[in-house]
Design a protein around this motif. Structure first.
Motif, PDB file in Angstrom:
ATOM      1  N   GLY A 170      10.197  -6.856   4.213  1.00  8.90           N
ATOM      2  CA  GLY A 170       9.986  -6.815   5.924  1.00  8.90           C
ATOM      3  C   GLY A 170       8.278  -7.130   6.086  1.00  8.90           C
ATOM      4  N   LEU A 171       7.934  -7.026   7.275  1.00 12.49           N
ATOM      5  CA  LEU A 171       6.554  -7.465   7.587  1.00 12.49           C
ATOM      6  C   LEU A 171       5.751  -5.987   7.738  1.00 12.49           C
ATOM      7  CD1 LEU A 171       4.087  -9.673   8.335  1.00 12.49           C
ATOM      8  CD2 LEU A 171       4.882  -9.138  10.723  1.00 12.49           C
ATOM      9  N   ARG A 172       4.666  -6.069   7.036  1.00 10.99           N
ATOM     10  CA  ARG A 172       3.979  -4.482   6.960  1.00 10.99           C
ATOM     11  C   ARG A 172       2.819  -4.647   7.957  1.00 10.99           C
ATOM     12  NH1 ARG A 172       3.682   0.109   4.999  1.00 10.99           N
ATOM     13  NH2 ARG A 172       5.284  -0.358   3.360  1.00 10.99           N
ATOM     14  N   VAL A 173       2.717  -4.025   9.158  1.00  8.98           N
ATOM     15  CA  VAL A 173       1.627  -3.875  10.157  1.00  8.98           C
ATOM     16  C   VAL A 173       0.903  -2.746   9.957  1.00  8.98           C
ATOM     17  CG1 VAL A 173       2.849  -5.814  11.601  1.00  8.98           C
ATOM     18  CG2 VAL A 173       3.177  -3.446  12.132  1.00  8.98           C
ATOM     19  N   GLY A 174      -0.201  -2.490  10.249  1.00  9.70           N
ATOM     20  CA  GLY A 174      -1.026  -1.506  10.320  1.00  9.70           C
ATOM     21  C   GLY A 174      -2.257  -1.499  10.919  1.00  9.70           C
ATOM     22  N   ILE A 175      -3.382  -0.767  10.556  1.00  7.68           N
ATOM     23  CA  ILE A 175      -4.948  -0.547  11.061  1.00  7.68           C
ATOM     24  C   ILE A 175      -5.352  -0.396   9.747  1.00  7.68           C
ATOM     25  CG2 ILE A 175      -6.622   0.666  12.200  1.00  7.68           C
ATOM     26  CD1 ILE A 175      -4.946  -0.962  14.216  1.00  7.68           C
ATOM     27  N   ARG A 176      -6.569  -1.140   9.307  1.00  3.11           N
ATOM     28  CA  ARG A 176      -7.561  -0.930   8.130  1.00  3.11           C
ATOM     29  C   ARG A 176      -8.778  -0.656   8.732  1.00  3.11           C
ATOM     30  NH1 ARG A 176      -6.480  -6.756   5.300  1.00  3.11           N
ATOM     31  NH2 ARG A 176      -7.268  -7.831   6.842  1.00  3.11           N
ATOM     32  N   GLY A 177      -9.688  -0.002   8.243  1.00  4.88           N
ATOM     33  CA  GLY A 177     -11.281  -0.012   8.216  1.00  4.88           C
ATOM     34  C   GLY A 177     -11.906  -1.359   7.975  1.00  4.88           C
TER      35      GLY A 177
END
Length: 109
Positions: free
Chosen positions: A26-33
């Protein structure tokens, strides 16, 4: 609310996935600092199954993984794929964003 992935983005994920030597899970998406305004979006292939706590968005053979902390910032958003005269690529339409930097690579919540 939820996170949506546009049909165009699903198709582009499918195309990019097909170019990899091994099919990702899959494709991992997210928010990082980080970034100019505090946060940036994360896009990375996952060769492992999703973690038990991940939200999994499934669109036929395309899966997108979102960790719980990122989900809070992405809830109500749509992942799209945009083509303009200057660039093309994935783009978040995120109503939770309060500001962006000049380069467009980082966001503020």
């Amino acid at each position: 609310m939820a996170i949506a992935v546009s049909p165009r983005a699903v198709e582009e994920i499918r195309k990019a996935s097909a170019k990899r030597p091994a099919t990702p899970k899959g494709l991992r998406v997210g928010i990082r600092g980080g970034g100019c305004t505090g946060f940036s979006y994360l896009f990375e292939w996952s060769d492992a199954e999703p973690r038990p706590e991940d939200k999994v968005l499934a669109y036929d053979d395309v899966r997108v993984f979102v960790d719980p902390k990122s989900y809070v910032f992405l809830d109500g958003s749509t992942l799209d794929y945009a083509t303009t005269l200057m660039a093309r690529g994935f783009k978040w339409v995120n109503p939770n964003v309060k500001g962006t930097c000049g380069c467009g690579e980082s966001v503020q919540f």
